[in-house]
Design an enzyme around this catalytic site. Structure first.
Site, PDB file in Angstrom:
ATOM      1  N   SER A 324       0.836  -1.202   0.000  1.00  0.00           N
ATOM      2  CA  SER A 324       0.000   0.000   0.000  1.00  0.00           C
ATOM      3  C   SER A 324       0.873   1.255   0.000  1.00  0.00           C
ATOM      4  O   SER A 324       0.602   2.221  -0.717  1.00  0.00           O
ATOM      5  CB  SER A 324      -0.902  -0.021   1.235  1.00  0.00           C
ATOM      6  OG  SER A 324      -1.627   1.171   1.325  1.00  0.00           O
ATOM      7  N   TRP A 327       2.411   1.607  -3.376  1.00  0.00           N
ATOM      8  CA  TRP A 327       1.425   2.055  -4.378  1.00  0.00           C
ATOM      9  C   TRP A 327       1.449   3.574  -4.512  1.00  0.00           C
ATOM     10  O   TRP A 327       1.256   4.132  -5.575  1.00  0.00           O
ATOM     11  CB  TRP A 327       0.022   1.571  -3.971  1.00  0.00           C
ATOM     12  CG  TRP A 327      -1.082   2.068  -4.854  1.00  0.00           C
ATOM     13  CD1 TRP A 327      -1.584   1.449  -5.958  1.00  0.00           C
ATOM     14  CD2 TRP A 327      -1.842   3.281  -4.686  1.00  0.00           C
ATOM     15  NE1 TRP A 327      -2.604   2.208  -6.498  1.00  0.00           N
ATOM     16  CE2 TRP A 327      -2.790   3.330  -5.746  1.00  0.00           C
ATOM     17  CE3 TRP A 327      -1.832   4.322  -3.760  1.00  0.00           C
ATOM     18  CZ2 TRP A 327      -3.702   4.378  -5.893  1.00  0.00           C
ATOM     19  CZ3 TRP A 327      -2.738   5.374  -3.921  1.00  0.00           C
ATOM     20  CH2 TRP A 327      -3.658   5.392  -4.976  1.00  0.00           C
ATOM     21  N   HIS A 328       1.721   4.232  -3.386  1.00  0.00           N
ATOM     22  CA  HIS A 328       1.694   5.692  -3.377  1.00  0.00           C
ATOM     23  C   HIS A 328       2.848   6.302  -4.150  1.00  0.00           C
ATOM     24  O   HIS A 328       2.736   7.422  -4.636  1.00  0.00           O
ATOM     25  CB  HIS A 328       1.697   6.233  -1.945  1.00  0.00           C
ATOM     26  CG  HIS A 328       0.382   6.096  -1.267  1.00  0.00           C
ATOM     27  ND1 HIS A 328      -0.010   4.938  -0.634  1.00  0.00           N
ATOM     28  CD2 HIS A 328      -0.652   6.959  -1.148  1.00  0.00           C
ATOM     29  CE1 HIS A 328      -1.221   5.118  -0.137  1.00  0.00           C
ATOM     30  NE2 HIS A 328      -1.645   6.331  -0.437  1.00  0.00           N
ATOM     31  N   GLY A 329       3.932   5.600  -4.236  1.00  0.00           N
ATOM     32  CA  GLY A 329       5.035   6.177  -4.996  1.00  0.00           C
ATOM     33  C   GLY A 329       6.312   5.394  -4.859  1.00  0.00           C
ATOM     34  O   GLY A 329       6.477   4.590  -3.939  1.00  0.00           O
ATOM     35  N   PHE A 484       0.136  10.351  -7.425  1.00  0.00           N
ATOM     36  CA  PHE A 484       0.179   8.897  -7.270  1.00  0.00           C
ATOM     37  C   PHE A 484      -0.506   8.218  -8.455  1.00  0.00           C
ATOM     38  O   PHE A 484      -0.641   7.015  -8.462  1.00  0.00           O
ATOM     39  CB  PHE A 484      -0.481   8.490  -5.943  1.00  0.00           C
ATOM     40  CG  PHE A 484       0.087   9.243  -4.759  1.00  0.00           C
ATOM     41  CD1 PHE A 484      -0.740   9.799  -3.807  1.00  0.00           C
ATOM     42  CD2 PHE A 484       1.450   9.409  -4.625  1.00  0.00           C
ATOM     43  CE1 PHE A 484      -0.224  10.507  -2.729  1.00  0.00           C
ATOM     44  CE2 PHE A 484       1.978  10.127  -3.545  1.00  0.00           C
ATOM     45  CZ  PHE A 484       1.136  10.672  -2.605  1.00  0.00           C
TER      46      PHE A 484
END
Lengths: 484, 282
Positions: A324, A327-329, A484
């Site tokens: 997770s 996923w943001h970066g 993102f």
């Protein structure tokens, strides 16, 4: 095209009027209009990436049909892998290629091997993290036989590209959104009115709260030497960032959901007043709900979820939160952020208290109990500390920030300029107003989901407009989650 | 659906009327509005409002933000220094207002550093510092041909004549043309309004003198001792109002300034009287 721009102010009413007055009531016509409007909306960002969203949609549409037709497991798996490969491949290339190349290069250098691997100048297409996950949910659900594939390409393309939620979510499930594009839409006055309220609330959060917080937050975090800043100011920086990211992202979601309601479409709720959470587990049931439930359904549960041995539970939680974060970066700070949340979540999970606070805090009461206040404040402090990693440029910078904040916490700020002091007072007042609205409406869908008599309602709307006029930042800054 | 659209339109009309009322109230009370919003143009509006009131003294002080440090607004009626971005046109309008209300004024000091007095119209903050506060129906008569052509470069700026538009935070217009203005050169609009100010003062029998607050040594070097400005003063016959401007110029080391332009508080408190004495020396 940003929601908080003049172009959108013309775009939305135009599409709305065309949708309900010009386009006939046939499903296909309205879906075609949605597709054209959505592609135009996306093209305003960068028309070169239209082919990506088109390709991703086409692949998953066809994969869905063929998975539905074939009964052989190997074929079904193969087709699913094609969908996974296409979507995750696109995501990995555009988002993570440079990160992996540079980390690989660092690793080789660490082993004493000189490398000359250069990174590419890759532009991250806006919304790719969102729409790839959305289409993946479609093919995975078909594979699991939870969903029947659609044979209507217009409904499917409209489902993928629907402009309110295209660039920053909520990440919709096909089981929720696709049937809405496959059925007739009827204009509902109450839904549309509530949509307008939610749009207003979203703009208030973005323009008044988020963009004002950003001014001070950017000043704090851009400082080269945190030891020169008083600890209280550093603490203020983290608190303001917590509200900035919340107001920015939930503001976008509110606008998206509100706009969708104008078109007779119901999007899923993405935020449920997360800063009123009493523990980290509750926070994750209330923050970015569309993403957390996506990971729960498509990663956590297939891994075994919270069943199995303690080791398996811990492993699954770590995987979920680190993925997770990632996923943001493509940055170690996001992984660190995820890791920290995993630590706090595991503590609650292992002690069996992860489903203790599932109701609304102080439901039916005006004020919370002191125990609940302590719980909310403690949770907020934990969340704020983790946000430091999310915002900082690097993990070491985040540690530096926190350490200096703690060591200088009793050092009073000196020589605060009037403009800064004024900004602090202004934003503190606005955050107080935000929290009052959210507290009063904590059992509702959003902070402005009010059902008073009309004069009182309209006074409230005018009050919000007045705050936007007096204190809003209209610099057309992008929403944080676009990166993102 | 029609009911919904009717209600939306009705709400927009109500909101518009409400915002117009609020805007007018905010413009009428710039002091409170400034404390609430910290918006620069309300600060300038406070000077404009003050310039229309009775001033007991027969000397008027106008100027830039450095002058405001020496003659702080609000301390005395005659202190109307604002900042350099109100431009010579802004100083002119303030002077016109003050002279109209106070016929006993005998002397005007325009206190501005050499690099600021000649600022052009094409600055990023021109809209907020000059156009918003000064552009109104009553000030239209003070528009020179040059000012009109600058405003016409950005036609949307004309909407600023409406009070509600002034208050709207998203109506900012950027006049900056991408070219950095050289130090020590006076713009055409500056020269134009200085000439107009001189003519106004001559008509009313008022002595006008341009003086300078202390200047950073570095700026003297960067502007080559303001050679171009000195030539411009001669060419435009402005020597009378600039008499002694460069002779009385106080040049200080960089350490006396907090940002290269504005004086440090400690230094200012210790040397204020001496500086003013030298600046206003006849």
């Amino acid at each position: 095209m940003l929601f908080n721009s003049l172009q959108f102010l013309f775009f939305l009413p135009s599409v709305f009027l065309l949708y309900w007055f010009v386009a006939d009531s046939r499903i296909r016509t309205r879906n075609i209009l949605i597709i054209i409007a959505s592609y135009f909306f996306y093209a305003c960002w960068d028309w070169r990436f239209l082919f990506l969203i088109f390709s991703s949609s086409l692949v998953d549409f066809l994969v869905g049909i063929y998975i539905g037709k074939t009964q052989r497991d190997e074929h079904r798996k193969g087709l699913l892998c094609l969908s996974l490969f296409t979507n995750l491949g696109l995501l990995c290339f555009f988002k993570y290629f440079n990160f992996f190349i540079s980390e690989f290069s660092i690793m080789l250098s660490g082993l004493g091997l000189n490398t000359n691997i250069s990174t590419l100048n890759i532009i991250l297409p806006v919304g790719i993290s969102f729409y790839t996950f959305q289409t993946l949910s479609y093919t995975i659900d078909i594979y699991r036989r939870k969903l029947t594939p659609t044979k209507d390409p217009f409904a499917f393309f409209a489902f993928v590209s629907f402009f309110p939620q295209l660039v920053a979510g909520p990440i919709e499930r096909a089981s929720n959104l696709l049937p809405q594009f496959s059925s007739e839409r009827v204009f509902k006055f109450d839904e549309a009115s509530n949509g307008m309220r939610q749009i207003l609330w979203g703009f208030f959060k973005k323009i008044v709260i988020a963009d004002n917080c950003a001014i001070l937050v950017d000043e704090m975090f851009s400082h080269s030497n945190y030891s020169e800043i008083a600890g209280l100011m550093l603490l203020l920086g983290i608190i303001l960032f917590s509200f900035q990211i919340y107001a920015d992202f939930s503001g976008y979601s509110d606008i998206a959901i509100g706009v969708a309601k104008l078109f007779g479409i119901n999007l899923m709720r993405n935020f449920a007043f997360p800063y009123l959470s009493r523990d980290v587990a509750e926070f994750w049931r209330r923050w970015h709900i569309s993403l957390s439930t996506w990971f729960r359904d498509y990663l956590y549960i297939p891994l075994g979820g919270s069943r199995g041995s303690v080791y398996q539970k811990i492993r699954n939680v770590f995987i979920i939160f680190i993925v997770s974060g990632f996923w943001h970066g493509a940055n170690w700070t996001f992984i660190a952020w995820g890791f920290l949340h995993a630590i706090f979540f595991i503590y609650i999970l292992i002690s069996g208290r992860h489903r203790v606070n599932i109701d609304t805090v102080a439901e039916g009461k005006i004020l919370p109990e002191s125990k609940e206040v302590i719980q909310m404040v403690t949770t907020f402090i934990i969340i704020c500390l983790t946000w430091t990693f999310f915002r900082a440029e690097s993990v070491s910078s985040a540690f530096d920030y926190i350490l200096n904040m703690i060591m200088n916490i009793f050092v009073l700020p000196k020589n605060i300029q009037y403009a800064t002091f004024h900004q602090i007072i202004k934003i503190s007042s606005m955050i107080f107003i935000l929290q009052c609205f959210e507290w009063i409406n904590r059992s509702k869908k959003h902070g402005l989901d009010i059902t008073y008599l009309r004069p009182m309602r309209w006074c409230t709307y005018l009050f919000i407009l007045l705050l936007m006029l007096l204190f809003g930042q209209f610099n057309q800054t992008e929403f944080i989650y676009f990166q993102f | 659906m029609k009911e919904f659209i009717k209600k939306c339109l009705f709400f927009f009309i109500i909101s518009f009327v409400f915002l117009v009322i609020v805007s007018n109230v905010m413009v009428a009370f710039p002091g409170i509005s400034f404390r609430l919003t910290n918006n620069t143009w309300f600060k300038i509006s406070m000077r404009i409002k003050q310039s229309k009131k009775i001033i007991k003294s027969d000397i008027l002080f106008l100027g830039d933000s450095v002058a405001n440090q020496l003659f702080p607004f609000g301390v005395k009626d005659e202190y109307l220094a604002a900042n350099g971005l109100i431009l010579a046109s802004g100083h002119y309008i303030l002077a016109c207002n003050a002279i109209k209300k106070n016929t006993h004024i005998k002397q005007i000091y325009l206190c501005s550093t050499p690099d600021i007095i000649g600022l052009p119209f094409r600055e990023e903050r021109t809209y907020n510092n000059f156009v918003k506060p000064f552009y109104s129906l009553e000030n239209i008569k003070y528009r020179s041909s040059h000012l009109k052509s600058e405003l016409n470069r950005k036609p949307l700026s004309h909407f600023c004549i409406f009070k509600s538009v002034k208050v709207l935070p998203f109506s900012d217009v950027n006049f900056y043309d991408g070219k950095k203005w050289p130090l020590g050169v006076m713009s055409e609009i500056s020269i134009e309004y200085l000439i107009m100010l001189r003519e106004l003062c001559e008509q009313k029998g008022i002595k006008l003198k341009v003086v300078s607050p202390p200047v950073n040594k570095k700026r003297r070097v960067l502007s080559d001792d303001w050679k171009i400005m000195k030539q411009q003063i001669i060419v435009n016959n402005l020597e009378d109002i600039f008499q002694g401007y460069f002779d009385n110029l106080i040049i200080l080391n960089n350490k006396c300034f907090r940002d290269g332009l504005h004086l440090k508080t400690g230094f200012l408190n210790t040397n204020k009287e001496k500086i003013i004495g030298k600046m206003l020396k006849k």
